[in-house]
Enzyme design. Structure first.
Site, PDB file in Angstrom:
ATOM      1  N   MET A  34       0.824  -1.198   0.000  1.00  0.00           N
ATOM      2  CA  MET A  34       0.000   0.000   0.000  1.00  0.00           C
ATOM      3  C   MET A  34       0.865   1.257   0.000  1.00  0.00           C
ATOM      4  O   MET A  34       1.831   1.364   0.768  1.00  0.00           O
ATOM      5  CB  MET A  34      -0.920   0.016   1.220  1.00  0.00           C
ATOM      6  CG  MET A  34      -2.025  -1.039   1.168  1.00  0.00           C
ATOM      7  SD  MET A  34      -3.122  -0.829  -0.250  1.00  0.00           S
ATOM      8  CE  MET A  34      -3.904   0.727   0.157  1.00  0.00           C
ATOM      9  N   GLN A  85      -4.153  -6.761  -7.329  1.00  0.00           N
ATOM     10  CA  GLN A  85      -4.569  -7.336  -6.051  1.00  0.00           C
ATOM     11  C   GLN A  85      -5.868  -6.691  -5.582  1.00  0.00           C
ATOM     12  O   GLN A  85      -5.977  -5.464  -5.500  1.00  0.00           O
ATOM     13  CB  GLN A  85      -3.523  -7.184  -4.953  1.00  0.00           C
ATOM     14  CG  GLN A  85      -3.961  -7.974  -3.705  1.00  0.00           C
ATOM     15  CD  GLN A  85      -3.035  -7.859  -2.527  1.00  0.00           C
ATOM     16  OE1 GLN A  85      -2.855  -6.781  -1.978  1.00  0.00           O
ATOM     17  NE2 GLN A  85      -2.444  -8.979  -2.121  1.00  0.00           N
ATOM     18  N   CYS A 115      -3.707  -8.897   4.777  1.00  0.00           N
ATOM     19  CA  CYS A 115      -3.581  -7.591   5.428  1.00  0.00           C
ATOM     20  C   CYS A 115      -4.238  -7.629   6.801  1.00  0.00           C
ATOM     21  O   CYS A 115      -5.413  -8.000   6.921  1.00  0.00           O
ATOM     22  CB  CYS A 115      -4.222  -6.509   4.563  1.00  0.00           C
ATOM     23  SG  CYS A 115      -4.103  -4.853   5.290  1.00  0.00           S
ATOM     24  N   LYS A 154      -3.143 -14.497  -1.841  1.00  0.00           N
ATOM     25  CA  LYS A 154      -1.994 -14.175  -0.984  1.00  0.00           C
ATOM     26  C   LYS A 154      -2.475 -14.178   0.459  1.00  0.00           C
ATOM     27  O   LYS A 154      -3.423 -13.461   0.799  1.00  0.00           O
ATOM     28  CB  LYS A 154      -1.396 -12.821  -1.345  1.00  0.00           C
ATOM     29  CG  LYS A 154      -0.113 -12.496  -0.585  1.00  0.00           C
ATOM     30  CD  LYS A 154       0.526 -11.199  -1.068  1.00  0.00           C
ATOM     31  CE  LYS A 154       1.897 -10.989  -0.441  1.00  0.00           C
ATOM     32  NZ  LYS A 154       1.845 -10.817   1.024  1.00  0.00           N
ATOM     33  N   ASN A 226       6.837 -15.718   0.751  1.00  0.00           N
ATOM     34  CA  ASN A 226       6.948 -14.273   0.991  1.00  0.00           C
ATOM     35  C   ASN A 226       7.219 -14.048   2.474  1.00  0.00           C
ATOM     36  O   ASN A 226       6.807 -14.826   3.317  1.00  0.00           O
ATOM     37  CB  ASN A 226       5.631 -13.607   0.560  1.00  0.00           C
ATOM     38  CG  ASN A 226       5.520 -12.147   0.973  1.00  0.00           C
ATOM     39  OD1 ASN A 226       4.585 -11.758   1.647  1.00  0.00           O
ATOM     40  ND2 ASN A 226       6.480 -11.334   0.571  1.00  0.00           N
ATOM     41  N   ARG A 249       9.553  -5.103   0.891  1.00  0.00           N
ATOM     42  CA  ARG A 249      10.251  -3.877   1.311  1.00  0.00           C
ATOM     43  C   ARG A 249      11.667  -3.772   0.768  1.00  0.00           C
ATOM     44  O   ARG A 249      12.126  -2.689   0.424  1.00  0.00           O
ATOM     45  CB  ARG A 249      10.256  -3.787   2.842  1.00  0.00           C
ATOM     46  CG  ARG A 249       8.904  -3.413   3.433  1.00  0.00           C
ATOM     47  CD  ARG A 249       8.872  -3.616   4.931  1.00  0.00           C
ATOM     48  NE  ARG A 249       8.829  -5.038   5.258  1.00  0.00           N
ATOM     49  CZ  ARG A 249       9.022  -5.546   6.467  1.00  0.00           C
ATOM     50  NH1 ARG A 249       9.303  -4.737   7.462  1.00  0.00           N
ATOM     51  NH2 ARG A 249       8.943  -6.833   6.701  1.00  0.00           N
TER      52      ARG A 249
END
Length: 350
Positions: A34, A85, A115, A154, A226, A249
């Site tokens: 995001m 996504q 999330c 995911k 991930n 990141r």
């Protein structure tokens, strides 16, 4: 969907953008993030790697259906291969948005079940759906019925209160029975109360071995790993046990890492050989965005990491930080910042 190649922002007879670039591969992916994996960062990522599969930020079904659909789904055709996504849980809305993903030319539609933020939980979006595998399966089945695109999920390895191996397997089996063949697994549980999204990326321990076990248990499924992956050495270790890796990141803060992806993981030449060339390749795009009325600072915040660790890199970032937000700032600010970083010396044979 047709894979006709073109670099122009044209459309084929179905209305979808005419595509360029290689077929999508999930061997190396850049995670949806995001406020970070915006079209501006994705353009830089694609300059650096033709093969990395890129993901958009999460877009909620409500935003697409009731908001500015064109703005949320806007992307440059040069970004392909590119996955959208989605955040949502209502099967009808997910199906509608999956159709939009195909209409707008995306290569994949991915459902966010990872999330952990309170805001998305309140709308039955994200990691809380780990506790409702039947609902996820219903949404996945609806999307598969609505589109020809691959539909992927995911997710985390669990959530607090549902963090056992058997519950993870129940989730995988239920969603796979609905037709999902690809699972992108963040190797941490999500703590839905008491931790911020940032803390949920760091505090729950990584359990890479659980993701490896998933691949062993379900060899017919595509399992992408991930979470906390930083180096190519890490990637190769994970690829010995899974079908693909997804970096988040690290790829954003140190984007030059992407410049070696095509060679390292696909045996293909690197698209660019220097950071300077990579940034110069963005100049026409930056000017195009400025002409559309985009503020320069909205673009330059995504290129801050390009000269990470390089002599002059701090001066590069400082110049952008101090000047890109000024009224009327244009491409000359980026050119001035670039001049503060020494060009790599060309090696000539004597």
């Amino acid at each position: 969907m047709s894979k006709i190649v073109s670099s122009e922002n044209s459309r084929n007879i179905s209305g979808a953008p005419v595509k360029s670039g290689p077929e999508p591969s999930r061997r190396f992916c850049v995670a949806p993030m995001m406020d970070w994996t915006t079209p501006h960062f994705r353009y830089l990522a694609r300059v650096l790697s033709r093969r990395a599969l890129l993901y958009t930020e999460m877009v909620t079904t409500g935003a697409l259906i009731h908001g500015d659909t064109e703005r949320f789904l806007r992307h440059d055709p040069s970004e392909y291969p590119l996955a959208l996504q989605l955040g949502g849980s209502h099967s009808g809305e997910l199906a509608h948005c999956a159709k939009l993903a195909q209409q707008f030319g995306f290569d994949e539609v991915n459902l966010n079940v990872g999330c952990p933020s309170d805001r998305v939980q309140n709308n039955m979006i994200g990691a809380c759906l780990m506790g409702h595998p039947d609902k996820v399966a219903e949404g996945v089945a609806a999307m598969i019925a609505a589109t020809d695109l691959p539909v992927t999920v995911k997710h985390r390895i669990g959530i607090n209160g549902r963090e056992s191996w058997d519950e993870l397997c129940e989730f995988i089996e239920t969603v796979a029975a609905a037709g999902c063949k690809t699972f992108i697994v963040h190797a941490r549980i999500a703590i839905l109360e008491g931790l911020s999204p940032k803390e949920n990326r760091d505090i729950p321990p990584l359990k890479y071995d659980w993701v490896y076990r998933l691949k062993q248990a379900y060899p017919h499924l595509e399992i992408i790993i991930n979470g906390g992956i930083k180096t190519f050495e890490d990637c190769h270790e994970h690829l010995a046990h899974t079908d693909g890796v997804m970096l988040g990141r690290e790829a954003y803060h140190n984007p030059w890492l992407l410049a070696d992806v095509d060679t390292e993981f696909f045996g293909e030449p690197a698209p660019v050989t220097s950071r300077h060339d990579a940034l110069r390749a963005m100049f026409p795009f930056i000017q195009q965005e400025l002409d559309r009325g985009v503020y320069l600072t909205h673009i330059t915040r995504h290129i801050m990491g390009l000269f990470l660790g390089q002599p002059g890199g701090r001066q590069f970032r400082r110049h952008l930080s101090e000047n890109a937000n000024k009224p009327g700032s244009g491409l000359e600010v980026v050119e001035q910042a670039l001049a503060k970083v020494r060009e790599p010396e060309l090696i000539t044979e004597s």
